[in-house]
Design a protein around this motif. Structure first.
Motif, PDB file in Angstrom:
ATOM      1  N   VAL A 202       1.091  -1.157   0.068  1.00  0.00           N
ATOM      2  CA  VAL A 202      -0.041  -0.049   0.038  1.00  0.00           C
ATOM      3  C   VAL A 202       0.961   1.046   0.079  1.00  0.00           C
ATOM      4  CG1 VAL A 202      -1.906   1.167   1.432  1.00  0.00           C
ATOM      5  CG2 VAL A 202      -2.022  -1.027   1.278  1.00  0.00           C
ATOM      6  N   HIS A 203       0.709   1.953  -1.127  1.00  0.00           N
ATOM      7  CA  HIS A 203       1.504   3.053  -1.218  1.00  0.00           C
ATOM      8  C   HIS A 203       0.507   4.567  -0.900  1.00  0.00           C
ATOM      9  CE1 HIS A 203       4.772   1.419  -3.439  1.00  0.00           C
ATOM     10  NE2 HIS A 203       3.809   0.216  -3.661  1.00  0.00           N
ATOM     11  N   PRO A 204       1.205   5.419   0.050  1.00  0.00           N
ATOM     12  CA  PRO A 204       0.355   6.615   0.398  1.00  0.00           C
ATOM     13  C   PRO A 204       0.083   7.460  -1.064  1.00  0.00           C
ATOM     14  CG  PRO A 204       2.672   6.932   1.047  1.00  0.00           C
ATOM     15  CD  PRO A 204       2.495   5.506   0.442  1.00  0.00           C
ATOM     16  N   LYS A 205       0.833   7.703  -1.998  1.00  0.00           N
ATOM     17  CA  LYS A 205       0.437   8.271  -3.255  1.00  0.00           C
ATOM     18  C   LYS A 205       1.487   7.917  -4.164  1.00  0.00           C
ATOM     19  CE  LYS A 205       2.486  12.444  -1.307  1.00  0.00           C
ATOM     20  NZ  LYS A 205       2.162  14.128  -1.016  1.00  0.00           N
ATOM     21  N   PRO A 206       1.296   8.266  -5.553  1.00  0.00           N
ATOM     22  CA  PRO A 206       2.097   7.950  -6.514  1.00  0.00           C
ATOM     23  C   PRO A 206       3.598   8.692  -6.347  1.00  0.00           C
ATOM     24  CG  PRO A 206       0.274   8.724  -7.550  1.00  0.00           C
ATOM     25  CD  PRO A 206       0.002   9.160  -6.026  1.00  0.00           C
ATOM     26  N   GLY A 207       4.634   7.565  -6.550  1.00  0.00           N
ATOM     27  CA  GLY A 207       6.020   7.950  -6.563  1.00  0.00           C
ATOM     28  C   GLY A 207       6.481   7.789  -5.012  1.00  0.00           C
ATOM     29  N   LEU A 214      -0.190  -5.629   3.259  1.00  0.00           N
ATOM     30  CA  LEU A 214      -1.204  -6.651   3.560  1.00  0.00           C
ATOM     31  C   LEU A 214      -0.742  -8.157   3.311  1.00  0.00           C
ATOM     32  CD1 LEU A 214      -3.981  -4.461   2.039  1.00  0.00           C
ATOM     33  CD2 LEU A 214      -4.039  -5.069   4.289  1.00  0.00           C
ATOM     34  N   VAL A 215      -1.016  -9.084   4.245  1.00  0.00           N
ATOM     35  CA  VAL A 215      -0.438 -10.535   3.971  1.00  0.00           C
ATOM     36  C   VAL A 215      -1.746 -11.302   4.413  1.00  0.00           C
ATOM     37  CG1 VAL A 215       1.273 -12.046   4.697  1.00  0.00           C
ATOM     38  CG2 VAL A 215       1.836  -9.603   4.765  1.00  0.00           C
ATOM     39  N   THR A 230      -1.672  -6.171  -7.736  1.00  0.00           N
ATOM     40  CA  THR A 230      -1.340  -4.764  -7.914  1.00  0.00           C
ATOM     41  C   THR A 230      -1.333  -4.061  -6.589  1.00  0.00           C
ATOM     42  OG1 THR A 230      -2.453  -5.275  -9.907  1.00  0.00           O
ATOM     43  CG2 THR A 230      -2.085  -3.126  -9.330  1.00  0.00           C
ATOM     44  N   PRO A 231      -0.155  -3.285  -6.491  1.00  0.00           N
ATOM     45  CA  PRO A 231      -0.035  -2.334  -5.195  1.00  0.00           C
ATOM     46  C   PRO A 231      -1.328  -1.413  -5.013  1.00  0.00           C
ATOM     47  CG  PRO A 231       1.961  -2.486  -6.206  1.00  0.00           C
ATOM     48  CD  PRO A 231       0.999  -3.109  -7.343  1.00  0.00           C
ATOM     49  N   LEU A 232      -1.724  -1.068  -4.045  1.00  0.00           N
ATOM     50  CA  LEU A 232      -2.762  -0.108  -3.850  1.00  0.00           C
ATOM     51  C   LEU A 232      -2.260   1.201  -3.537  1.00  0.00           C
ATOM     52  CD1 LEU A 232      -6.205  -0.992  -1.719  1.00  0.00           C
ATOM     53  CD2 LEU A 232      -4.826   1.351  -1.378  1.00  0.00           C
ATOM     54  N   THR A 233      -2.681   2.257  -4.171  1.00  0.00           N
ATOM     55  CA  THR A 233      -2.340   3.732  -3.818  1.00  0.00           C
ATOM     56  C   THR A 233      -3.216   4.192  -3.424  1.00  0.00           C
ATOM     57  OG1 THR A 233      -0.770   3.516  -5.774  1.00  0.00           O
ATOM     58  CG2 THR A 233      -1.337   5.503  -4.850  1.00  0.00           C
ATOM     59  N   VAL A 234      -3.345   5.107  -2.106  1.00  0.00           N
ATOM     60  CA  VAL A 234      -4.342   5.755  -1.301  1.00  0.00           C
ATOM     61  C   VAL A 234      -4.765   6.878  -2.122  1.00  0.00           C
ATOM     62  CG1 VAL A 234      -4.879   6.573   0.838  1.00  0.00           C
ATOM     63  CG2 VAL A 234      -3.495   4.531   0.606  1.00  0.00           C
ATOM     64  N   GLU A 244     -10.312   3.025  -5.709  1.00  0.00           N
ATOM     65  CA  GLU A 244     -10.651   1.909  -4.935  1.00  0.00           C
ATOM     66  C   GLU A 244     -10.699   2.437  -3.638  1.00  0.00           C
ATOM     67  OE1 GLU A 244      -8.262  -2.240  -3.624  1.00  0.00           O
ATOM     68  OE2 GLU A 244      -7.556  -0.894  -5.332  1.00  0.00           O
ATOM     69  N   VAL A 245      -9.887   3.381  -2.875  1.00  0.00           N
ATOM     70  CA  VAL A 245      -9.914   3.510  -1.569  1.00  0.00           C
ATOM     71  C   VAL A 245     -11.385   4.557  -1.184  1.00  0.00           C
ATOM     72  CG1 VAL A 245      -8.930   5.170   0.518  1.00  0.00           C
ATOM     73  CG2 VAL A 245      -7.529   3.597  -1.323  1.00  0.00           C
ATOM     74  N   GLU A 246     -11.684   5.389  -2.107  1.00  0.00           N
ATOM     75  CA  GLU A 246     -12.904   6.146  -2.165  1.00  0.00           C
ATOM     76  C   GLU A 246     -13.986   5.207  -1.954  1.00  0.00           C
ATOM     77  OE1 GLU A 246     -15.328   9.761  -2.809  1.00  0.00           O
ATOM     78  OE2 GLU A 246     -13.244   9.655  -2.555  1.00  0.00           O
ATOM     79  N   ALA A 247     -14.221   4.156  -2.959  1.00  0.00           N
ATOM     80  CA  ALA A 247     -15.114   2.955  -2.599  1.00  0.00           C
ATOM     81  C   ALA A 247     -15.349   2.449  -1.415  1.00  0.00           C
ATOM     82  CB  ALA A 247     -15.081   2.034  -4.080  1.00  0.00           C
ATOM     83  N   LEU A 248     -13.806   2.135  -0.881  1.00  0.00           N
ATOM     84  CA  LEU A 248     -14.057   1.309   0.417  1.00  0.00           C
ATOM     85  C   LEU A 248     -14.514   2.176   1.419  1.00  0.00           C
ATOM     86  CD1 LEU A 248     -10.216  -0.322   0.395  1.00  0.00           C
ATOM     87  CD2 LEU A 248     -12.754  -1.501   0.150  1.00  0.00           C
TER      88      LEU A 248
END
Length: 253
Positions: A202-207, A214-215, A230-234, A244-248
């Motif tokens: 999980v990445h806080p933002k791009p770059g 998560l395991v 695929t990694p998740l970006t917040v 994705e995060v907005e939907a969660l």
């Protein structure tokens, strides 16, 4: 769902996870869930059947268990050592009219088999304290927050051993942790009959480097077959939640 009334303490408020119509009692003085709880609850796969048993260790104010409650018809147990947090979890369970399916056990997770038999659980989840309790550790002066963030009352080795003991053969474990402790977590899992199967960064933002991981592991699962979804970006580059995060958090629009 119509929320039930519940008594709040002076420093408490009721927050809502809109995507699931779940209300939860929070306190900035004691404990408030963060995104890692939402991500862990989403990452975990629970059996739908009513006879299933899921246990959330280091439950805090009950956020992960509450957020998973819509995924199963089975029983959910929450284990929390801090009495004030366990009380908040119980009241949040009542607030959401889930007392028939959710139970809070207040005490040390190392004694969990006093309440829940070994080898009896389908899924264990855990959002553990992220930081080791080292002599030079900078800890929050707030005792509640220090215990939630540092391994003061338990540690990762105990948590992983307890998780394995609870799970049935082929039961699943789900953890959220910091990437700098991933290797330690995977080694402890392997040493305790938990075969890691999925790792998602999980990445806080791009770059930016990942700041959460998560395991998923399976008890007595075959070795090998580790997958990296695929990694998740917040946040996106503009500082808005990614879809994705907005939907969660808020549900599909």
């Amino acid at each position: 769902m119509e929320a039930l009334s519940v008594n709040l303490k002076p420093d408490e408020r009721i927050d809502q996870l809109y995507s699931q119509d779940i209300q939860i009692i929070q306190s900035p003085e004691v404990f408030a869930f963060s995104l890692d709880a939402v991500l862990l609850a989403d990452f975990a796969k629970l059996p739908l059947r009513a006879t299933s048993q899921t246990v959330d260790l280091c439950a805090g104010n009950g956020a992960v268990g509450l957020f998973m409650s819509g995924k199963t018809r089975g029983q959910l147990a929450e284990v929390e050592i801090q009495p004030r947090l366990a009380d908040m979890a119980r009241r949040s369970i009542a607030l959401n009219d889930l007392t028939d399916r959710m139970t809070v056990y207040e005490g040390d997770l190392a004694q969990v088999n006093d309440w829940i038999p070994k080898d009896s659980v389908d899924v264990v989840t855990c959002n553990p304290p992220y930081f080791e309790d080292l002599p030079d550790s900078q800890k929050n002066p707030n005792r509640y927050l220090a215990i939630a963030r540092h391994e003061i009352l338990t540690n990762l080795a105990t948590i992983v051993e307890t998780t394995s003991g609870l799970l049935k053969m082929n039961g699943k474990a789900y953890f959220v942790h910091r990437p700098d402790r991933l290797l330690q977590l995977l080694e402890l899992m392997t040493a305790n009959r938990l075969a890691p199967k999925r790792v998602r960064l999980v990445h806080p933002k791009p770059g930016k480097e990942a700041n959460m991981v998560l395991v998923e592991a399976i008890k007595d699962g075959k070795p090998g077959g580790l997958r990296f979804p695929t990694p998740l970006t917040v946040y996106d580059a503009q500082g808005h939640y990614t879809p994705e995060v907005e939907a969660l958090l808020y549900g599909q629009h």
